[in-house]
Structures are given as C-alpha cells and as structure tokens.
Design a protein around this motif. Structure first.
Motif, mmCIF file in Angstrom:
data_model
loop_
_atom_site.group_PDB
_atom_site.id
_atom_site.type_symbol
_atom_site.label_atom_id
_atom_site.label_comp_id
_atom_site.label_asym_id
_atom_site.label_seq_id
_atom_site.Cartn_x
_atom_site.Cartn_y
_atom_site.Cartn_z
ATOM 1 N N UNK A 202 33.513 35.886 36.584
ATOM 2 C CA UNK A 202 33.403 36.213 35.168
ATOM 3 C C UNK A 202 34.353 35.470 34.264
ATOM 4 N N UNK A 203 35.363 34.808 34.810
ATOM 5 C CA UNK A 203 36.256 34.001 34.007
ATOM 6 C C UNK A 203 37.492 34.708 33.491
ATOM 7 N N UNK A 204 37.539 36.036 33.604
ATOM 8 C CA UNK A 204 38.693 36.782 33.097
ATOM 9 C C UNK A 204 39.749 36.996 34.169
ATOM 10 N N UNK A 205 39.315 37.290 35.384
ATOM 11 C CA UNK A 205 40.228 37.660 36.464
ATOM 12 C C UNK A 205 40.257 36.578 37.544
ATOM 13 N N UNK A 206 41.470 36.264 38.006
ATOM 14 C CA UNK A 206 41.667 35.281 39.071
ATOM 15 C C UNK A 206 42.718 35.811 40.044
ATOM 16 N N UNK A 207 42.577 35.431 41.317
ATOM 17 C CA UNK A 207 43.621 35.753 42.283
ATOM 18 C C UNK A 207 44.908 35.034 41.903
ATOM 19 N N UNK A 208 46.018 35.729 42.077
ATOM 20 C CA UNK A 208 47.318 35.111 41.830
ATOM 21 C C UNK A 208 47.717 34.318 43.073
ATOM 22 N N UNK A 209 47.770 33.023 42.943
ATOM 23 C CA UNK A 209 48.093 32.158 44.082
ATOM 24 C C UNK A 209 49.384 31.372 43.885
ATOM 25 N N UNK A 210 49.987 31.461 42.689
ATOM 26 C CA UNK A 210 51.239 30.757 42.399
ATOM 27 C C UNK A 210 52.305 31.758 41.992
ATOM 28 N N UNK A 211 53.555 31.386 42.171
ATOM 29 C CA UNK A 211 54.684 32.246 41.829
ATOM 30 C C UNK A 211 54.648 32.616 40.344
ATOM 31 N N UNK A 212 55.089 33.861 40.023
ATOM 32 C CA UNK A 212 55.112 34.282 38.627
ATOM 33 C C UNK A 212 56.032 35.481 38.478
ATOM 34 N N UNK A 213 56.414 35.756 37.239
ATOM 35 C CA UNK A 213 57.104 36.998 36.925
ATOM 36 C C UNK A 213 58.604 36.959 37.091
ATOM 37 N N UNK A 214 59.179 38.154 37.283
ATOM 38 C CA UNK A 214 60.626 38.338 37.185
ATOM 39 C C UNK A 214 61.425 37.556 38.224
ATOM 40 N N UNK A 215 60.874 37.349 39.414
ATOM 41 C CA UNK A 215 61.612 36.655 40.471
ATOM 42 C C UNK A 215 61.086 35.254 40.727
#
Length: 617
Positions: free
Chosen positions: A251-264
């Motif tokens: 659908x173009x809105x949701x994707x699996x998170x495959x790269x580092x992100x966020x607080x750490x």
C-alpha cells in the motif's frame, strides 16, 4: 504531544459520556444491567466529538490487555506452546487446567487467570463500538460523508477486533449489532462463522473509508486490512486473505524497518531488532512498521498506573532462590549496589515461564538477531551480585562471577527451576521504568499489529493454498531482516509459519487465539497438518491441532511436571476453547448462551443462531 494531550482529555471524559448507556457490571456477571443515569446521550452524541469519545473508550479498552499486574496477555500465552504459568508457591494459577478451568471457577483474577476478563472486556469493546455505529447519523456537524464513514469504519474495526478474538477464544457467542439502551436478558449464541462473515463485511466497508495515515494509537487503513486478513483466514478465504494482506504490504504507507533508527541509532552495540522495540521508537514517524498501537506514557494524562509491568511478569525470579556453588544466596534485586543488575534486567517474578520450545527449540539459525547476545538474556549472563557474599565471614569466591546452574557435584543451584531459571528476549521485554527504583516495566507504547505479522499472515494464506514459493518469500522478508538464512520453499508448511510467529511476535501476538484459529482451519478444510493428522469440526473439542501442537512443543503439560507447591501442569483437547463464564449464562434468564463442549453445562445447549439477528441480538 498536543494530540496525545487532547486524546487523553477525551479518555478522562468518556466515563461521563458512558453514564448515559446501560453499563455491564463485571462484578455481578456480564449481563447484569446497571440503571441509566440522568445523563442524556441523545444530546451528547449530537456532536461528532461525543462519538469520538466512545472510540477513545475502545482504544483504552484495547490497551488494557498488556498493562498492569498480571495482564490478560499472560493468560493468552500460557494456553499455548510458548509458555506456562510460572507462579509456583501457591495453588490457583492456571497450571492444572483440567482441574481449575471450569465455568464456575475464578476466571478473572491476577491470582488465577483472565479468561473472564476477555469475555467481559470483549463485550465492553463491542458495546462502545455499537454506540458509534447505532448513532452514526445523529451528529449534525460532520464536515462531509467521508468524515462520517471514517468514524463508522473505526467503530467497525473495534467491534470486529473484539469479535475476532471472542470467536477464537469462546467459539459461538452472542452477536450484538446495536446499542443496548435497557435491560436485556434474552441473548442467544450465534454461529462463529456467521459472526465472522458479518465482521468481514464491516471491515471491507472500513477499508474503503478509514484514512491510510492517522494519529498514532488510532485506527488506520493498514490496521483495518490487517484485521480483515485474520478474519479472511478464519473463514478459510485464502485468496481474500492474500488480497487484504497485500493491501497493507504493497500500500505504500507501511514498510518493514530494516535499517537502524531512533534513540540508540548511534550505539554500535545495538541493532535494528533492538531499535524496533524501544519504547521511544515505537510511535515515531520514522517507524513505518507499526500498524495499530496502544499509547501509554508517563507524560500524558489518562495513563495506566504502574504501566505495562512487563518485566515483572515475563522476567525470571532471578534475584531469589539462587545460590552460589559455595551454598550462599547469590543474587540481589537491590538497586545502586556495586553490581546493580535490577536496573538493566528488571525485577521479574516469572509468571510467564517460557517453554524449551520458545527458549531454544524454535531457534534454527545461530545468526538470528532475535536470539543473539545483547538482545537475548541467558541466566549464565547474570552475575552473582549479592553484597553479602563480600562479608568477611563469608568471603564467597563466586561474587562477580557468572551464574552456574549446577555445582561441581552436579547439584542444581536453585530450588525452583520453573520460576527462577529461564532465558528471555530482553530486547522486547526490557521497558524503562523511571518511576521505580526496582523497575517492573513502566509506561510505554505497545504494538497491537505490526507489518511483520502481516507478512506472516500472507505467508500462511499462501501455505494453505499450497503456494510454498510465495509463502517462503514472505517468511523470508521477516527472517532476513533478523539476519537469518532464508527458507527454501520445500522447508515451508503451516508449522513453519507458526514457528516464525513464535520467534518474531513473542508476547505481542495473542498466541492462544492464533493457534485456535489455525486449528479451526485444519478442522474446516480437512487438510493434513504438519503432524500428519487430519481433523474434523464434528470432533473439534476431542481432537484438534491446537492441543496436539501444544503437547508436541511444550515440555510441561501432561508430562508429569509439578510446581514446588505440587500442582501438576495438565491440559485437555477441549481447552482449544475457553469456558463461557457461568454468571453470563445464569444471568441470561430469557435466552440461552451456549457452553463449550468439555465443560459442565454443555448438555443444556440449544442450536445456535445461523443468521444475523434482526435487531439487538
């Protein structure tokens, strides 16, 4: 934060709004009506905001499944292959299921189980949603039909979410499609398939109208399509399930998170699996994987006192009943001592005791980040930290060394291997708890639906159709993100899908619900199960895949295992469905709510309804 604050204010006012409805009393049984108050719902619901407040009640109701001491999700987990009830110092907790799980037993207590909670709170959620559905045309201040239909779609989602769960937990249940505004004592059970078909129809409407992007914690198109996929699977409509799952994945809105992100993100000792489950990362815009969230934070009004208390329930009782090889008490849960471990591990009491299957047996790739050091905590990672070991009179040489399960003579160094000694997924279960010196797991957002599960649902649908090439592709989308080698199509069956769910969705998915859904599909279709057996609806309570899988995977049930209190772990095939609480049946004096086979009262059943009730049922 402004959105969250406004939303929390609606949570606080919803109790006032609901005074205008007939409210169900948990104390006196599901059907005991409370009198109407002076509050006038006809005026309250003339405004769109009044109906939105009822949706907020649905959202809060959904949140309660994971939060508080002895949360209901404990019960979903221990009626499955991944865990058992770990409380070992008293009778009452759901261990000897053959003895304790009866219609007239205590079914809604933290000291026993939360089966009754699912019944009463499930129908509360239906009630709140039905207020919106029944009064959808009452407000006069809609901007346009799209706003009205989106609100109706959100209500349809919440009602369908409750009925999806109720029909996998209890089977045939009363179908209530309208707001109940007075005492009603003539409920009747409706066939599970009839209920699910109605929920499918409603969700297909919602899928058209609910926006793709909404505030975190509210219904969006992806969460609707995800739930629709579960309903399609439960009905055996595998092509429809592939379509609804693909609507989310593609659908173009949701994707699996495959790269580092966020607080750490800049911490090289962590990885994307850790990032995905940090409380601060779950609802941020950069996280495209969450579909449906529940929101609970220290900083907002209306949060849950004590928060999720996840570590208290799922982490072992590692700080007690463990001795050093020299025979001294080895561990301490005191914070800010020289070797402070409670701050990083949490103060657990071991209520959710994982099976060997979920600790070791299911892990088939040593590179799997979900089972890797740093993300997964093993008992041998913990140190002997009791300050008393340093006492000059003791001088225990094991202070500061890693725990040992046995001493050199082979003796086990804990008196309770069930509650005090097991490994766990720290990356998922560790929740910061700034309000407690000895953290139990504090306020945090939590995933209800996540895109990784959508992939596994579509994989399951492909597997039911025999398309193992596409099933393997979807499973591998989840596996390779966790650094695992991909499966070959020849490796895949329904059991493979369930294994991947166990690895990815521990204490996220309602495991009992999903195993029962799969068991129903095997019985409905007659397809051979991975164990080589075939099943049939006529004998569902006597022979089903749910029970056979739990017996295969669990090292507790029906193996002669007993607690320190001498309570034996038992289970029977009829536990594929839970008993309908007896007060619900007894209070329904003018109708018949059926009991499930295997439980007392089944002999009084009448044929369930096979069509949508005309009104009010």
């Amino acid at each position: 934060m402004n959105i969250l604050y406004q939303k929390s204010k609606r949570v606080l006012t919803i109790s006032c709004v609901l005074m205008g409805m007939t409210v169900v009393s948990c104390k006196d049984g599901w059907l005991a009506p409370e009198p109407l108050s002076f509050y006038n719902p006809d005026e309250t619901f003339n405004d769109v905001g009044g109906l939105r407040a009822a949706i907020v009640a649905c959202e809060r109701n959904m949140r309660l499944e994971w939060y508080g001491d002895a949360p209901p999700m404990v019960t979903e987990s221990i009626f499955s292959d991944i865990a058992v009830e770990g409380t070992t110092d008293k009778s009452g907790p759901a261990q000897n299921l053959n003895l304790l799980i009866t219609p007239d037993a205590q079914l809604n207590s933290g000291d026993y189980n939360k089966i009754g909670w699912y019944w009463s709170e499930g129908f509360k959620g239906v009630k709140y949603a039905n207020v919106v559905i029944s009064r959808i045309n009452q407000p006069t201040n809609y901007k346009d039909d799209a706003e009205k239909n989106a609100l109706l779609g959100a209500a349809y989602f919440h009602r369908a979410a409750r009925y999806y769960r109720l029909t996998q937990q209890f089977g045939d249940v009363p179908l209530i499609l309208d707001e109940i505004v007075g005492p009603k004592l003539d409920f009747q059970s409706t066939k599970r398939e009839v209920i699910l078909k109605k929920m499918k129809e409603d969700l297909e409407f919602a899928e058209q109208w609910v926006p793709a992007v909404t505030d975190k914690g509210t219904v969006n198109k992806g969460s609707v399509s995800h739930l629709l996929t579960k309903v399609n699977l439960a009905l055996g409509l595998f092509d429809d399930a592939i379509k609804s799952a693909s609507n989310v994945i593609d659908g173009g809105t949701h994707k699996l998170m495959t790269s580092r992100f966020g607080v750490d993100v800049n911490n090289p000792d962590r990885n994307v699996i850790w990032d995905l489950h940090r409380p601060a990362n779950k609802s941020i815009g950069a996280n495209t994987e969450g579909l449906m969230m529940v929101i609970d934070r220290v900083s907002i009004d209306g949060n849950i006192d004590g928060g999720i208390q996840l570590m208290r329930n799922t982490v072992p009782f590692w700080h007690n009943n463990i001795t050093t090889p020299a025979g001294n008490r080895g561990t301490s849960d005191v914070a800010k001592i020289e070797i402070d471990q409670v701050t990083s591990l949490g103060r657990g009491i071991g209520r959710v005791r994982p099976t060997y299957y979920s600790q070791e047996g299911v892990w088939d790739d040593k590179k799997d980040l979900r089972h890797a050091p740093g993300n997964w905590t093993r008992m041998e990672d913990i140190l002997y930290n009791n300050p008393g070991l340093l006492d000059p009179k003791v001088k225990d040489p094991y202070y500061g060394k890693h725990l040992q399960f046995r001493n050199d003579a082979g003796a086990i160094l804990t008196i309770d291997t069930i509650r005090c000694w097991f490994d766990w997924p720290n990356y998922k279960l560790y929740i910061e708890d700034p309000l407690k010196v000895q953290p139990n797991g504090g306020n945090t957002d939590w995933y209800v639906f996540r895109l990784a599960e959508t992939y596994l649902l579509r994989a399951e649908a492909y597997a039911w159709k025999g398309d193992m090439v596409n099933a393997a592709k979807d499973i591998n989308a989840v596996r390779t993100r966790a650094n695992c080698d991909p499966y070959k199509p020849a490796d895949v069956n329904i059991g493979t899908v369930l294994d991947e769910r166990a690895r990815e969705l521990y204490f996220e998915e309602p495991r009992k619900t999903e195993l029962t859904r799969v068991a129903y599909i095997f019985a409905m279709t007659g397809k051979p199960a991975p164990n080589g057996k075939t099943y049939h609806m006529e004998t569902f309570s006597e022979s089903n895949y749910f029970y056979d899988r739990v017996m295969e995977k669990s090292d507790f049930y029906n193996k002669g295992v007993k607690t320190r209190h001498a309570d034996e772990y038992t289970m029977s095939p009829y536990h594929v469905l839970w008993p309908v609480p007896q007060p619900a049946i007894d209070g329904n004096t003018q109708g018949r709510i059926n009991q499930n086979k295997g439980y007392n009262g089944f002999q009084n059943n009448v044929p369930p309804l096979t069509e949508i009730p005309v009104k009010g049922l």
